[in-house]
Design a protein around this motif. Structure first.
Motif, PDB file in Angstrom:
ATOM      1  N   LYS A 176       0.814  -1.217   0.000  1.00 60.33           N
ATOM      2  CA  LYS A 176       0.000   0.000   0.000  1.00 60.33           C
ATOM      3  C   LYS A 176       0.843   1.262   0.000  1.00 60.33           C
ATOM      4  O   LYS A 176       0.491   2.254  -0.640  1.00 60.33           O
ATOM      5  N   HIS A 177       1.961   1.252   0.747  1.00 59.75           N
ATOM      6  CA  HIS A 177       2.766   2.467   0.895  1.00 59.75           C
ATOM      7  C   HIS A 177       4.229   2.142   0.625  1.00 59.75           C
ATOM      8  O   HIS A 177       4.816   1.301   1.316  1.00 59.75           O
ATOM      9  N   SER A 223      -0.277  -0.124 -10.033  1.00 55.70           N
ATOM     10  CA  SER A 223      -0.972  -0.670  -8.865  1.00 55.70           C
ATOM     11  C   SER A 223      -1.464   0.462  -7.992  1.00 55.70           C
ATOM     12  O   SER A 223      -0.996   1.601  -8.094  1.00 55.70           O
ATOM     13  N   GLU A 224      -2.399   0.143  -7.115  1.00 50.63           N
ATOM     14  CA  GLU A 224      -2.931   1.141  -6.199  1.00 50.63           C
ATOM     15  C   GLU A 224      -2.016   1.303  -4.990  1.00 50.63           C
ATOM     16  O   GLU A 224      -1.267   0.400  -4.631  1.00 50.63           O
ATOM     17  N   GLY A 225      -2.121   2.471  -4.354  1.00 49.41           N
ATOM     18  CA  GLY A 225      -1.334   2.740  -3.157  1.00 49.41           C
ATOM     19  C   GLY A 225      -0.719   4.118  -3.218  1.00 49.41           C
ATOM     20  O   GLY A 225      -1.124   4.969  -4.020  1.00 49.41           O
ATOM     21  N   THR A 226       0.263   4.361  -2.365  1.00 50.62           N
ATOM     22  CA  THR A 226       0.959   5.652  -2.356  1.00 50.62           C
ATOM     23  C   THR A 226       2.419   5.437  -2.735  1.00 50.62           C
ATOM     24  O   THR A 226       2.973   4.344  -2.588  1.00 50.62           O
ATOM     25  N   LEU A 227       3.027   6.509  -3.212  1.00 54.71           N
ATOM     26  CA  LEU A 227       4.438   6.483  -3.569  1.00 54.71           C
ATOM     27  C   LEU A 227       5.060   7.800  -3.128  1.00 54.71           C
ATOM     28  O   LEU A 227       4.510   8.879  -3.377  1.00 54.71           O
ATOM     29  N   ARG A 237      -0.421   5.384  -8.672  1.00 54.34           N
ATOM     30  CA  ARG A 237      -0.314   5.624  -7.235  1.00 54.34           C
ATOM     31  C   ARG A 237      -0.486   7.095  -6.880  1.00 54.34           C
ATOM     32  O   ARG A 237      -0.177   7.982  -7.664  1.00 54.34           O
ATOM     33  N   SER A 238      -0.952   7.324  -5.659  1.00 55.40           N
ATOM     34  CA  SER A 238      -1.040   8.683  -5.133  1.00 55.40           C
ATOM     35  C   SER A 238       0.368   9.162  -4.789  1.00 55.40           C
ATOM     36  O   SER A 238       1.148   8.435  -4.167  1.00 55.40           O
TER      37      SER A 238
END
Length: 405
Positions: A247-248, A274-278, A308-309
């Motif tokens: 996720k992170h 993919s989804e998640g944060t970067l 990613r966010s």
């Protein structure tokens, strides 16, 4: 002499003929063409042997080291590059990283920034070519700006070869200074982070500043962080697959030739959407954070490209003196960096105050630049760089120009 280095995966000679027509003198002086296929360049490991042990000469004896005389004795070098994930690919980045032996470790200031002093009296013009079909307009501009930036610090004029629209013919365009396109994407936020995977992007085998920083991060956060060292390339396939589920994720790295070290780019090329944060953390030896802005501009586009966010990029200069300090001095120097990551995990976002404090100074003013170049440059260089040269028995050779014909 004009030397063409073909760094592309698919090396065809059709483009060579079109490039040769750009230069009126080439029928009498054909292009000197060198093909460097993928995998032929050993990534720079930041050992500094080329500065402190064998001045001007790389520790690696590979295809890249063999072409140093061709590079430095050319009036023009033409680099045919591939791109990946919206940037120059790892192979092209390895080439640029490995040209650092052509410069001294010694520092001077120009336009409010630190630069390495030239080893040679002159440097070739740098001409770049890369395909643009897979790039957005913004990605193309970020690459172009980065290549100008690299040539600027390498004491070279920068040009780009572009195809004429609807034709195989090519044109030569000069690249000029433009402000980095960073801060075009605001930092995002998330819920407090329960687990942050941090990739250590240092290429050094041991004793890296990034490693020392991350040791303190682990001491402060324990199981809330997982550190992965990208030098362990045998695990890349496993990590690139797990990236899709994590996720992170943060990349923490040193600045190498105004961007990521080449092995970091190699890993980035393998990452899936993919989804998640970067998020990103860039530390550099030069004290001013402005040196990292062209890389920051790329990271702002990479995060959404990977789905990613973008939580942001933290930049800290002036880290080169870290290992010269005693342990308590190291802890004091590292504390603001650790605090920034702790706050990110606890708050789910970078603190604006943390980011601004880390970034100071962005650039130096004219008064400081003038004072340094006239009074401080010789003292700083003699204190920082001359002692290790003397210890290694290389001081008498520190002005050598080994590849000059």
């Amino acid at each position: 002499m004009k030397t063409l280095f073909d760094l592309r995966k698919n090396q065809d000679e059709t483009l060579y003929q079109n490039i040769q027509r750009l230069y009126q003198d080439l029928p009498r002086e054909p292009l000197h063409t060198i093909q460097l296929p993928q995998g032929s360049i050993t990534p720079c490991i930041g050992c500094w042997s080329c500065w402190l042990k064998t001045p001007g000469q790389c520790v690696f004896n590979d295809s890249m080291a063999a072409i140093y005389p061709d590079y430095i004795n050319s009036e023009t070098v033409i680099l045919l590059l591939d791109t990946a994930q919206g940037f120059i690919n790892y192979h092209a980045k390895a080439f640029l990283d490995r040209t650092i032996p052509h410069y001294h470790p010694y520092i001077e200031m120009k336009d409010g920034e630190c630069h390495h002093i030239a080893r040679y009296d002159r440097y070739p013009d740098m001409v770049f070519y890369y395909e643009t079909e897979s790039l957005t307009k913004q990605e193309d501009e970020i690459i172009e700006d980065y290549l100008w930036r690299t040539a600027y610090h390498y004491k070279s004029n920068a040009y780009r070869i572009v195809k004429k629209e609807g034709s195989d013919s090519v044109l030569l365009e000069q690249l000029n200074k433009r402000k980095a396109k960073n801060h075009s994407l605001p930092f995002s936020s998330a819920e407090p982070i329960d687990k942050l995977v941090i990739y250590n992007g240092s290429p050094r085998k041991s004793g890296s500043n990034s490693g020392i920083i991350l040791n303190q991060v682990v001491a402060a956060l324990g199981e809330k962080v997982e550190i992965r060292d990208l030098k362990e390339n045998g695990k890349w396939q496993e990590w690139s697959k797990s990236f899709a589920k994590e996720k992170h994720v943060m990349f923490l790295m040193p600045l190498y030739v105004h961007a990521m070290p080449s092995h970091v780019m190699n890993f980035i090329e393998q990452l899936p959407v993919s989804e998640g944060t970067l998020s990103f953390f860039v530390q550099s030896g030069f004290p001013e954070s402005g040196q990292s802005h062209y890389l920051e501009a790329y990271f702002e586009k990479l995060a959404p490209k990977l789905g990613r966010s973008y939580l942001g990029t933290a930049i800290k200069g002036g880290m080169e003196g870290l290992q010269m300090k005693p342990s308590d001095g190291q802890e004091e120097m590292i504390l603001p960096l650790v605090k920034t990551i702790v706050n990110l995990i606890e708050q789910g976002r970078f603190s604006d105050d943390d980011i601004k404090k880390l970034a100071k100074p962005v650039r130096f003013g004219k008064v400081i630049e003038t004072a340094f170049n006239y009074f401080g440059k010789r003292k700083v260089n003699s204190i920082v760089w001359d002692p290790p040269l003397k210890v290694n028995g290389a001081y008498d050779k520190h002005y050598d120009r080994p590849h000059l014909k």
